[in-house]
Design an enzyme around this catalytic site. Structure first.
Site, short mmCIF file in Angstrom:
data_model
loop_
_atom_site.label_atom_id
_atom_site.label_comp_id
_atom_site.label_asym_id
_atom_site.label_seq_id
_atom_site.Cartn_x
_atom_site.Cartn_y
_atom_site.Cartn_z
N ASP B 16 0.81 -1.21 0.00
CA ASP B 16 0.00 0.00 0.00
C ASP B 16 0.85 1.27 0.00
OD1 ASP B 16 -2.13 -1.68 0.01
OD2 ASP B 16 -3.01 -0.97 1.89
N ARG B 98 1.08 7.25 16.78
CA ARG B 98 0.96 8.22 15.68
C ARG B 98 1.70 9.53 15.91
NH1 ARG B 98 0.48 4.05 12.86
NH2 ARG B 98 -1.62 3.29 12.40
N ASP B 127 -6.75 7.35 12.45
CA ASP B 127 -5.32 7.57 12.28
C ASP B 127 -5.01 8.78 11.42
OD1 ASP B 127 -4.38 5.62 13.95
OD2 ASP B 127 -4.50 4.05 12.43
N SER B 181 -7.51 -6.15 8.71
CA SER B 181 -6.43 -5.17 8.65
C SER B 181 -5.68 -5.15 9.98
CB SER B 181 -7.06 -3.81 8.36
OG SER B 181 -6.16 -2.78 8.63
#
Lengths: 408, 408, 408, 408
Positions: B16, B98, B127, B181
């Site tokens: 990705d 993050r 996110d 995921s």
């Protein structure tokens, strides 16, 4: 405080409250009414009647009541709507029983024309505070007598001497001191004191009375489904049950799998820390399941507000302020959130651990249509997120721009 | 927003982010700098370097860094000082990583003269918000590119076509869609989407990657002692270790005993609910132990205040406001409470469950002298309790007197 | 969003909303329903009807309503029960009117079969958020059109050109730009923008429209007595009045004495700060009086909890979350506290200032018997204070003892 | 508690504390050290020295100190950073002085080898709690003597008899009872009791000692500019001054214009309500100005958090928990917000009212570029608001969709 004329005593039938009974008669020369409640502590009540009669209490002054349904419906369940835990871990099993006992003491005082109530809690603990704040909040003119704070029976020896000299029968196994102190009701069993006083030392297995050791629990997990309506449990595995029946059944399930043991050092309202061993098998399942059903039926806004209010709510109950107006305010807020907390949660019980593994409800706010990784057919426009982030970021950008401006 | 000229991309080396890399080059004709971080996700980083080179990134534009110690020391540990859990259960494993990634992206942008950063988060999740709020808070002029919100590669087929037509190698096992995921770092592994989208259904066992099933965990409990200094873990079983080493070791222990699994439906900041499976073995031990050491070293006043502030603090981290001034205010309050959170906690790990069974500290506030059921040698005067209760009761009495006056 | 077929427009009859009306017809070719409400803004409504007719709205599509009583009873009064102020000072006069307008827009849409509503708020302010969150909360399928965010009439010149080319009459005094922007209803008048944009500069006197300058107010104080029942004002100087009548009368009194002016810089929900001049004469009196009556009828516990919840409650209203479940939770808590907030408060108004100078109530908790400096006949035993202090001090002593132990 | 051997007495030099001094000598046969502090109460201190000497206190045991700068710098200013008000209105003028006095009492006890401290507060009020909690928090082993709770001098007559029989001079004007009781320091004057005990009755004008009546204040407004650095006032009208000098000057200005009068019924920590008349002229200006400078220099996030924490912070100070760890936690949070609270506020003083009319700062977050009604040159994209609203609305839409689904 003038001397009481007639006292309603919270009477278990045990040695300590029997001594109190006699002491009240002796010390104040007053008439004593006994109140013995079945809160689910797992003891026969009729022996208490016999013992009271033996100590000279008139039959019409002996109150023995099964209050288990009231306890769960009007005290335990409202508290669990709040997901209340004290200091992150304690499910408030002792705290929540006291207001009910005080309520009945005060009501029986009104019925019998008594001017005082009495309890057997010591001067070091939280229970004295809970009993008395509740009593005063329900009747500002009631007298409350706490013999442990008044008398001079300050050792086991003196207590036994008093018992003997007053013809109070002392069971053989009560001659020695218990290795720890126990309180029990339908929600929990707590143990503290003596052998438990060093918080560095693990509690001996014999302390636990209501739960098997996780090591001795079944080797196969068990699944249980708890149904909720408006925030309260109403069924187990699709069988509708009364509040007390549900909690009884959950205790069996949790106890069998070793769930709900807690070893805690907590801050008492009176200012010291104490160490307690708590067993709350059914309550532990109930809390997990309630959180589970809320996770799909409560909006984020109300859930987060509940989470913020909870520690205060728990503290109020722990400190004995059940009948305070601020507890009622919080309860009103919490109850207002529970209208849609209806549905079913599937729990897995295994070797001391309980975990939500499924939940469903007609009232669910979970929208697979929105969250899906697949094509959502326009339910959600990802481009909206850009604007959402930009405006949430604006104040942070203005702060960062200031920093840059001042310290280039 | 004008077109970016040079972009720092959070690059995993996977398919990705490789597509994103190429898309940035193609769409904007801009130079790309890649940043690949070892956050403890358990993947080799060198393949990412090779792949970046293959995609035409200049060696000096490839940043590969081990940030595990910084991650645990400056992000995970401060958060655990707060006992932060989101919606009662989630340990914020993704949320807390993050801000660190964004910080490095922005710093590398400054070093390399880039005017933009890019990330691979979709437009539906939290996110994107966390990456972008953090970036803007650190550099108000930075551009943030979120290809998933911009491009038209809206299906797996289109992505694979783009990869093929741009010479991006696609591993065989990446041809099909993953059944769910995954995000991972040293604190946790999260899994969501696809096979997990029905919250009524238990997660299949193959979803779990970092913890054994409790049923497969050892039949014998294991005990572990975690040492703390000023609120942070500093040792395991008396062996001093660095922050990342401690968390790594706790992950091993927790994972081995099946601890730290969570199946949760949570409210996302963007407004929908989602269902996630979280594995936080080490973090689960750490939280339990931190609460354990706080139970003897924190005063009731500070502990209760912490508990009340925590949900807000957790929400801020979850929503991406790590760099907001209000998170820093709360951190200042929390850190101010940790000066004496020093000592040792003994945990019992068994079949998915972790429990504190002992705690001790030179900084302990627990006073056996005060709490003892035995003679306390005057440490505490039980008579004080009477006055304490009377004055706490006074306002309740005044309320009750009013009720009596108005409704006699 | 697909194009709307029939739109209910919040229509003032002024130039801007007339342009919007025409633009909706032109841009979307849709039928327009107008809703004009008397919220106490002090303008005639019938001209709006004429203007709507002139612009081609069918008579059955013109809704003109006096909602002043509903506004005060169901929105203003519940908010004042909370003593709500935003950022310490702002009485939320604009914020509280928006949910009512949106409610009627959505209801009229249901009645008339419209699929959309439209408002005249710009893309920079809070009002767009308030209108739209309220609309969506009441009907999740409604479309909301915000022309200011969509069209290209981005300057005064373009707006006037549009008006002229669409036969919208433009009053002479509307040709030039207003020196500032105004919003008004029965609770307040707010002014912002243009000449007010520099927060260092005092607002010119001509900005104030509803209050005399304190310097021009009467030289003699005036006293007014406001009666309350269950938290809501019900009378002025012993004359019972409806909610809207009371607020109207309080506005006259406050305005005459120059009360309720506020010059504020506030943080908007959309992320920037703005400066506003607010005049809330009646609301300022009401807030002071409500606090006054609460001071004798609310217990300390509920008052302090209310004070802690208030900022959140005010923020929710300011941000447009009137119809959120968390606002309703807080309202339930607040309302639960107001049962005894009944009695009378005497205010002194003088030269811009308002002050409580007396309060009395049958529900008063103030007990002269307890507080008196004279002999209290045993109402209060000063010796109780010693125990109260000792137990409140205990945890502080344990902390101090630790400090002493560790740093002797 | 064993009898004290040496006591440090908070000594004003007045009749009451002189009686206490003598009583301590008589009752306990102990040595007395006097501590007389200039907190800005406006009385000469040297007469206290003479009187102490007259009562037999050794010169080295007489401590007289000017603590005004410490009082404002370390107590008043930190509190004002929080915008602390108790029950919405009270500026905590008495509460904040007590911890300083206790601190010096305990320090002097350490210096002089005293084992006890004593104060002249009664058993009904908050001050006893504040003095004693502070003392115990600073030295867990100190004894605190509160003669008013111990002795039998329960009437004016008995006090005067004790004075006479102990050769304590009684000023003629002290023979009768004061019509009310007064406490004063640099921050405020409070009056309560006797003629003020009926909260329905306005306070007579002669009660006010530090502020002119608004009616007697100048007919012309006065403007004053207060400069701030990191949350604390540092200058008046551009003249830099020390903390105590600033507060003194603000008292003059506020007093001259009749600002800062408050007539309040408040809930005491000991459980009853009391009525007080407070004059806080300088503090009232300071609070308004501090809010004013925060309005442009604090971000919305930190300001709202401060507003939510404030009532708790104020309650802690009011209740005497200045030295508690939770007050320090809150202070850490508050102080963390003040780094940029630097700039100038312009106030208008007129006839009892004070109002911010201008504010400016290099640290301002107000961005005219963003907020302007004029062309903002792209600073803000109004289209972002659409996405912002959509995602804020999403959860409300999901709630509304549920309602529609369940009750179609």
């Amino acid at each position: 405080m003038s001397a009481p004329k007639k006292v309603v005593l919270a009477y278990s039938g045990g040695l300590d409250t029997s001594i109190i009974l006699k002491w009240l008669q002796t010390e104040y020369g007053c008439e004593v009414v006994t109140f013995t409640a079945d809160l689910g502590q797992g003891e026969e009540l009729e022996p208490a009647r016999k013992k009271a009669e033996l100590l000279g209490i008139k039959p019409e002054n002996i109150y023995i009541e099964d209050v288990r349904e009231e306890f769960v419906r009007d005290f335990v369940f409202p508290m669990f709507r709040a997901n209340a835990v004290y200091e992150g871990l304690y499910l408030l099993g002792t705290s929540i029983a006291r207001p009910l006992i005080s309520k009945r003491l005060v009501e029986i005082a009104a019925e019998t024309g008594a001017d005082a109530v009495a309890h057997g809690a010591t001067g070091k603990g939280n229970d004295q505070v809970r009993f008395e704040l509740a009593a005063y909040a329900l009747n500002p003119d009631i007298k409350v007598i706490a013999p442990w704070r008044e008398w001079d029976l300050t050792s086991r020896t003196k207590l036994l001497e008093f018992a003997e000299s007053n013809q109070i029968p002392v069971a053989k196994d009560k001659r020695g001191e218990a290795p720890f102190s126990v309180d029990a009701n339908l929600l929990h069993t707590s143990s503290e004191g003596k052998v438990l006083e060093d918080p560095a030392e693990d509690a001996p297995e014999y302390v636990y009375q209501r739960t098997v050791s996780p090591e001795d629990a079944p080797d196969t997990p068990e699944y249980v489904e708890i149904g909720f309506e408006r925030g309260d449990a109403v069924s187990i595995n699709s069988v509708a049950m009364s509040p007390a029946t549900i909690l009884t059944k959950l205790n069996e399930l949790g106890g069998k799998h070793g769930c709900g043991r807690l070893d805690l050092v907590e801050g008492r309202f009176v200012g010291m820390k104490s160490r307690g061993i708590y067993e709350t098998p059914g309550g532990t399942l109930l809390l997990e399941a309630h959180r589970g059903i809320e996770s799909i039926t409560l909006d984020r806004g109300e859930m987060h507000l509940k989470d913020e209010l909870m520690p205060r709510y728990a503290e109020l109950i722990y400190n004995g302020f059940w009948y305070s107006p601020e507890r009622k305010m919080l309860q009103a807020a919490i109850d207002a959130s529970q209208e849609h907390v209806t549905g079913t949660v599937r729990l897995k019980l295994y070797k001391g651990h309980v975990r939500t593994v499924g939940r469903w409800s007609d009232h669910s706010l979970y929208s697979e249509a929105h969250v899906t990784f697949e094509d959502d057919a326009g339910a959600y426009d990802q481009k909206d997120a850009a604007g959402f982030i930009q405006l949430n970021a604006l104040r942070l950008k203005l702060l960062a721009a200031r920093d840059k401006r001042l310290k280039p």
